[in-house]
Scaffold this active site. Structure first.
Site, PDB file in Angstrom:
ATOM      1  N   ARG A 197       0.812  -1.229   0.000  1.00 21.41           N
ATOM      2  CA  ARG A 197       0.000   0.000   0.000  1.00 21.41           C
ATOM      3  C   ARG A 197       0.839   1.270   0.000  1.00 21.41           C
ATOM      4  O   ARG A 197       0.316   2.363  -0.197  1.00 21.41           O
ATOM      5  CB  ARG A 197      -0.965  -0.013   1.192  1.00 21.41           C
ATOM      6  N   ASN A 225      -4.802  -5.404  20.955  1.00 20.70           N
ATOM      7  CA  ASN A 225      -3.433  -5.896  20.978  1.00 20.70           C
ATOM      8  C   ASN A 225      -2.575  -5.038  20.055  1.00 20.70           C
ATOM      9  O   ASN A 225      -2.889  -4.884  18.873  1.00 20.70           O
ATOM     10  CB  ASN A 225      -3.451  -7.350  20.474  1.00 20.70           C
TER      11      ASN A 225
HETATM   12  C1  UD1 Z   1      -1.455  -8.065  14.144  1.00 20.51           C
HETATM   13  C2  UD1 Z   1      -1.994  -8.845  15.328  1.00 20.51           C
HETATM   14  C3  UD1 Z   1      -3.192  -8.089  15.914  1.00 20.51           C
HETATM   15  C4  UD1 Z   1      -2.799  -6.688  16.288  1.00 20.51           C
HETATM   16  C5  UD1 Z   1      -2.174  -5.972  15.099  1.00 20.51           C
HETATM   17  C6  UD1 Z   1      -1.586  -4.656  15.535  1.00 20.51           C
HETATM   18  C7  UD1 Z   1      -1.551 -11.164  14.805  1.00 20.51           C
HETATM   19  C8  UD1 Z   1      -2.112 -12.445  14.341  1.00 20.51           C
HETATM   20  N1  UD1 Z   1      -2.378 -10.137  14.878  1.00 20.51           N
HETATM   21  O1  UD1 Z   1      -2.473  -8.072  13.163  1.00 20.51           O
HETATM   22  O2  UD1 Z   1      -3.678  -8.780  17.056  1.00 20.51           O
HETATM   23  O3  UD1 Z   1      -3.929  -5.976  16.745  1.00 20.51           O
HETATM   24  O4  UD1 Z   1      -1.092  -6.745  14.542  1.00 20.51           O
HETATM   25  O5  UD1 Z   1      -1.196  -3.926  14.409  1.00 20.51           O
HETATM   26  O6  UD1 Z   1      -0.383 -11.095  15.119  1.00 20.51           O
HETATM   27  N2  UD1 Z   1       4.665  -9.814   9.487  1.00 20.51           N
HETATM   28  C9  UD1 Z   1       5.729 -10.573   9.098  1.00 20.51           C
HETATM   29  N3  UD1 Z   1       5.527 -11.806   8.574  1.00 20.51           N
HETATM   30  C10 UD1 Z   1       4.306 -12.346   8.436  1.00 20.51           C
HETATM   31  C11 UD1 Z   1       3.188 -11.566   8.837  1.00 20.51           C
HETATM   32  C12 UD1 Z   1       3.402 -10.314   9.366  1.00 20.51           C
HETATM   33  O7  UD1 Z   1       6.883 -10.118   9.196  1.00 20.51           O
HETATM   34  O8  UD1 Z   1       4.194 -13.485   7.969  1.00 20.51           O
HETATM   35  C13 UD1 Z   1       4.874  -8.481  10.034  1.00 20.51           C
HETATM   36  C14 UD1 Z   1       4.338  -7.413   9.121  1.00 20.51           C
HETATM   37  O9  UD1 Z   1       5.377  -6.882   8.317  1.00 20.51           O
HETATM   38  C15 UD1 Z   1       3.811  -6.369  10.072  1.00 20.51           C
HETATM   39  C16 UD1 Z   1       3.494  -7.134  11.333  1.00 20.51           C
HETATM   40  O10 UD1 Z   1       4.149  -8.378  11.226  1.00 20.51           O
HETATM   41  O11 UD1 Z   1       4.825  -5.445  10.394  1.00 20.51           O
HETATM   42  C17 UD1 Z   1       2.026  -7.296  11.566  1.00 20.51           C
HETATM   43  O12 UD1 Z   1       1.487  -8.032  10.532  1.00 20.51           O
HETATM   44  P1  UD1 Z   1       0.024  -7.774  10.010  1.00 20.51           P
HETATM   45  O13 UD1 Z   1      -0.292  -8.816   9.016  1.00 20.51           O
HETATM   46  O14 UD1 Z   1      -0.129  -6.367   9.627  1.00 20.51           O
HETATM   47  O15 UD1 Z   1      -0.818  -8.054  11.345  1.00 20.51           O
HETATM   48  P2  UD1 Z   1      -2.284  -7.622  11.630  1.00 20.51           P
HETATM   49  O16 UD1 Z   1      -3.178  -8.460  10.812  1.00 20.51           O
HETATM   50  O17 UD1 Z   1      -2.424  -6.167  11.543  1.00 20.51           O
END
Ligand code: UD1
Ligand code: CA
Length: 451
Positions: free
Chosen positions: A13, A164
């Protein structure tokens, strides 16, 4: 304690070729801010989980305290932390995010203290609009029972406003055990890090929560719009700190620090100034509107008039620079020096009380004290291949529109007549002038157009 920073998200995005965590906030990549807060806790090791194509991130931040782990497919936050586990051997692990840059070291220290030893601690906040976030679910006694992701939550669970932030501290051995047991049978088909909370509760491990010092701290960046909001939050804080220290800011909303700014007493900064690198302003310094200052040190009582650009310079006390001055790297100005409009100075020194008030280029020059440099004076410091220096003695007077063809020396107290092209040294105390003699022709008439 060890820290894991999740940074594998592609940041689609942002619509940029630059990886998300390299996008600048206050002049530094997002990840640099997170690393700074993490390092303030003095962790044994920092493990950065980066995504496919994230080599640029690695190259930008390589350091001995960082372990890089690639997560080639993004299967969820739980999976991401799992990739780091083989590199973790400490007692406790803190999880941070490369795109949550405002997180402060004191908040993290508080969270780590809440976790203590053998407990799980979550950083949570209450939001008026919790949509999109995982909700913190508690039992009748207020104890955390689990986290429900928005997409998996029931209608009632979605009413919970405590969310969270994702930031947590867990005992490493338990984290290892829990992550081995989580699955991806959920609405998003992902391995959720948040599922460890339910497992901790099942195992009778206490789950504590802490709140950030400021709700802004947990804002994440997913779009340029959010980046702009976070930039303003960062700048507003920086402005507040300066105001608290007694600095006068004409408008705290029109002020940007992209580095470190140190101010003495009674400093005044007008609107739309940008400070980059390390800038030190002495007591009583006044910076006019629309100035850019990068890596400069300015002595007490000096004034930078509007629209000036200063880069890599040191200035003494009671100087006046600008409006519209350009000071380039390697410039050192003594006390009481005046530099006026459309004057460019590079890699040069001016001793006290010297002046270049209008339209001049002074490059690679050593200017003595009380020298007057007239309008339109140029040091010809470059022959197309090499640069040469110009030396100007104390009390010299350089007439307007003079070219000083370097290397060349002008003696103490010398005067150069206006329009001189100086190719040889000018002796001290004398008038030196190179200029065609002026003549007038009586009886001369202008040519007329042929019929
Ligand atoms: C996550 C949390 C949610 C919280 C939110 C806060 C989980 C399952 N959920 O959701 O409870 O309220 O963050 O913003 O953890 N990332 C990786 N590898 C992956 C997936 C994600 O490095 O495989 C990193 C992303 O770059 C990002 C962060 O982890 O910086 C959060 O990932 P994202 O998919 O945005 O989590 P949310 O669905 O927002
Ligand atoms: Ca000339």
């Amino acid at each position: 304690m060890e820290v894991v920073i999740l940074a594998a998200g592609q940041g689609k995005r942002m619509r940029s070729v630059l990886p998300k965590v390299l996008q600048p906030l206050a002049g530094k990549p997002l990840l640099a801010h997170v690393l700074a807060s993490a390092r303030a806790l003095d962790p044994r090791r920092i493990c950065v989980v980066y995504g496919h194509g994230g080599e640029a991130v690695r190259a930008r931040f390589d350091a001995p305290d960082i372990v890089w782990v690639e997560q080639s497919a993004q299967l969820g936050t739980g999976h991401a932390v799992q990739q780091a586990l083989p590199h973790l051997s400490g007692e406790r692990t803190m999880v941070l995010y490369g795109d949550v840059p405002l997180i402060g070291a004191s908040t993290l220290a508080r969270l780590a203290a809440a976790a203590g030893r053998g407990r799980l601690a979550l950083l949570t906040v209450e939001l008026d609009d919790p949509s999109g976030y995982g909700r913190i679910l508690r039992d009748a006694n207020g104890r955390v029972t689990r986290i429900a992701e928005e997409k998996d939550a029931s209608r009632d669970e979605r009413l919970v406003r405590e969310i969270n932030t994702g930031i947590l501290v867990a005992p490493t051995d338990m984290l290892r055990d829990w992550l081995a047991r989580i699955g991806n049978g959920n609405a998003q088909g992902e391995y959720y890090l948040t599922d460890i909370v339910g497992l901790a509760v099942e195992a009778g491990i206490e789950v504590l929560t802490a709140a950030p010092g400021d709700a802004d701290e947990t804002l994440g960046v997913n779009s340029k719009e959010q980046l702009a909001v976070i930039e303003r939050a960062y700048q507003a804080r920086a402005a507040r700190r300066l105001l608290d220290d007694g600095v006068t800011l004409a408008d705290p909303a029109r002020f940007d620090v992209r580095g470190e700014l140190f101010c003495g007493r009674d400093v005044e900064i007008d609107v739309n100034c940008v400070f980059e690198g390390r800038v030190e302003l002495g007591d009583g310094v006044i910076v006019g509107a629309n100035c850019v200052l990068r890596d400069v040190r300015i002595g007490a009582g000096s004034r930078v008039a509007p629209f000036s650009h200063l880069d890599g310079a040191a200035m003494g006390e009671a100087c006046v620079v600008g409006p519209y001055a350009r000071i380039r790297p390697g410039t050192v100005l003594g006390d009481g020096v005046h530099v006026g409009n459309f004057v460019e100075i590079k890699n040069s020194s001016f001793a006290e009380q010297s002046k270049a008030n209008h339209l001049a280029y002074v490059g690679d020059a050593d200017v003595g004290a009380r020298v007057n440099i007239g309008a339109g004076v140029i040091t010809c410091n470059y022959d197309g291949a090499n640069k040469y220096r110009t030396e100007i003695g104390d009390d010299a007077f350089i007439g307007s529109d003079t070219q000083l063809v370097a290397p060349v020396r002008i003696g103490r107290g010398a005067t150069l007549g206006a329009g001189t092209t100086l190719t040889r040294d000018a002796p001290p105390g004398q008038l030196t002038i190179s200029r065609a003699r002026q003549q007038s022709y009586a009886g001369w008439t202008r040519p007329e157009k042929k019929k």
